[in-house]
Write a protein that holds these residues in place. Structure first.
Motif, PDB file in Angstrom:
ATOM      1  N   GLU A   1      27.478  -3.860 -21.603  1.00  0.00           N
ATOM      2  CA  GLU A   1      26.242  -3.112 -21.850  1.00  0.00           C
ATOM      3  C   GLU A   1      25.519  -3.653 -23.079  1.00  0.00           C
ATOM      4  OE1 GLU A   1      24.700  -0.887 -20.101  1.00  0.00           O
ATOM      5  OE2 GLU A   1      26.219  -0.914 -18.516  1.00  0.00           O
ATOM      6  N   GLN A   2      26.278  -4.006 -24.120  1.00  0.00           N
ATOM      7  CA  GLN A   2      25.657  -4.576 -25.318  1.00  0.00           C
ATOM      8  C   GLN A   2      24.980  -5.909 -24.997  1.00  0.00           C
ATOM      9  OE1 GLN A   2      28.793  -4.812 -28.214  1.00  0.00           O
ATOM     10  NE2 GLN A   2      28.883  -2.597 -28.533  1.00  0.00           N
ATOM     11  N   LYS A   3      25.647  -6.741 -24.207  1.00  0.00           N
ATOM     12  CA  LYS A   3      25.051  -8.023 -23.830  1.00  0.00           C
ATOM     13  C   LYS A   3      23.799  -7.816 -22.984  1.00  0.00           C
ATOM     14  CE  LYS A   3      29.314 -10.760 -23.985  1.00  0.00           C
ATOM     15  NZ  LYS A   3      30.270 -11.596 -23.202  1.00  0.00           N
ATOM     16  N   LYS A   4      23.864  -6.843 -22.066  1.00  0.00           N
ATOM     17  CA  LYS A   4      22.696  -6.563 -21.234  1.00  0.00           C
ATOM     18  C   LYS A   4      21.529  -6.068 -22.080  1.00  0.00           C
ATOM     19  CE  LYS A   4      23.410  -4.283 -17.415  1.00  0.00           C
ATOM     20  NZ  LYS A   4      23.946  -3.246 -16.488  1.00  0.00           N
ATOM     21  N   GLU A   5      21.833  -5.242 -23.095  1.00  0.00           N
ATOM     22  CA  GLU A   5      20.771  -4.749 -23.967  1.00  0.00           C
ATOM     23  C   GLU A   5      20.156  -5.889 -24.774  1.00  0.00           C
ATOM     24  OE1 GLU A   5      18.024  -2.429 -25.684  1.00  0.00           O
ATOM     25  OE2 GLU A   5      19.339  -1.924 -23.995  1.00  0.00           O
ATOM     26  N   VAL A   6      20.999  -6.823 -25.236  1.00  0.00           N
ATOM     27  CA  VAL A   6      20.477  -7.987 -25.966  1.00  0.00           C
ATOM     28  C   VAL A   6      19.560  -8.805 -25.061  1.00  0.00           C
ATOM     29  CG1 VAL A   6      21.118 -10.175 -27.039  1.00  0.00           C
ATOM     30  CG2 VAL A   6      22.398  -8.108 -27.586  1.00  0.00           C
TER      31      VAL A   6
ATOM     32  N   SER B   1      16.355  -6.981 -24.585  1.00  0.00           N
ATOM     33  CA  SER B   1      15.547  -7.061 -25.800  1.00  0.00           C
ATOM     34  C   SER B   1      14.883  -8.431 -25.926  1.00  0.00           C
ATOM     35  CB  SER B   1      16.422  -6.779 -27.024  1.00  0.00           C
ATOM     36  OG  SER B   1      15.687  -6.916 -28.216  1.00  0.00           O
TER      37      SER B   1
ATOM     38  N   GLU C   1      31.557  -1.601 -22.437  1.00  0.00           N
ATOM     39  CA  GLU C   1      30.697  -1.500 -23.616  1.00  0.00           C
ATOM     40  C   GLU C   1      30.171  -2.875 -24.027  1.00  0.00           C
ATOM     41  OE1 GLU C   1      32.910   0.441 -26.633  1.00  0.00           O
ATOM     42  OE2 GLU C   1      32.856   2.423 -25.666  1.00  0.00           O
ATOM     43  N   ILE C   2      31.042  -3.888 -23.970  1.00  0.00           N
ATOM     44  CA  ILE C   2      30.612  -5.248 -24.325  1.00  0.00           C
ATOM     45  C   ILE C   2      29.532  -5.734 -23.360  1.00  0.00           C
ATOM     46  CG2 ILE C   2      31.363  -7.644 -24.483  1.00  0.00           C
ATOM     47  CD1 ILE C   2      34.071  -6.625 -25.435  1.00  0.00           C
TER      48      ILE C   2
END
Length: 217
Positions: free
Chosen positions: A82-87, A90, A79-80
């Protein structure tokens, strides 16, 4: 009258019957004791067997609990990531956010009637200070911003507008703020609209959007 003495005959029969009852009683008692002992031993063996099974199950649960903890840790790490990849995605999509904002304001500005003196941006929030020839020019600029899909609905706010003198001319000094949406947010908003009603994110209700050039040079 003839009398028959039956006592000597009945006495042995009575003694034999008594011995038989005692024998049957003892045999029954021993049989009951044997059955109870068998049941006790069987129950004790069953209890020990269940205890052994319980110990094995606890051992297996303890062994699998380690894998469960590892699985939870892996899910949290995923999850961490994926969040970094999304940032990162973005940031890649919106890396030209400042350029788009500057282009947007330059295209929305009434020509020859408004000039910017100060421009600052923090995230999506933008603050602009400048001078205009009249309040009508300021109002027109605010209306132009409100028609753009890149500006948050209802976010355009005029802080002040007051008379000032510059180079012998009377002008209106103003300060306003608004929320400029990133390109990715505008794309998501327009994609949620019914098909056919979504405008291109680069244009908004007759106004050229950021990145386009004014018509007619």
């Amino acid at each position: 009258m003839i009398r028959i003495n039956l006592l000597p005959f009945r006495e042995p029969v009575r003694k034999t019957t008594t011995r038989q009852w005692v024998y049957f009683y003892l045999v029954g008692l021993l049989a009951a004791a044997g059955v109870m002992g068998f049941l006790w031993i069987s129950r004790d063996g069953r209890i020990q067997d269940l205890q052994r099974k319980e110990a094995r199950l606890k051992e297996e649960v303890g062994r699998f609990a380690k894998y469960e903890v590892m699985l939870k840790e892996l899910k949290a790490q995923k999850e961490i990531i994926e969040q970094k990849k999304e940032v990162i995605r973005s940031l890649q999509r919106d890396r030209d956010h400042l350029v788009r904002s500057l282009t947007l304001f330059s295209l929305m500005t009434p020509p020859e009637r408004m000039w910017f003196q100060r421009f600052s941006q923090s995230g999506e929030q933008v603050s602009i200070s400048g001078v205009a020839v009249s309040n009508e020019a300021i109002a027109e600029f605010m209306r132009n911003l409100e028609t753009s899909p890149f500006v948050g609905r209802g976010s355009v706010s005029l802080a002040h507008s007051r008379m000032t003198s510059m180079g012998g001319s009377k002008l209106r000094e103003f300060q306003l703020s608004c929320k400029v949406l990133p390109y990715s947010a505008v794309q998501k908003m327009l994609s949620a609209l019914p098909q056919g009603s979504a405008a291109e994110p680069e244009h908004g209700e007759g106004k050229p959007g950021p990145g386009s050039s004014p018509a007619g040079g």
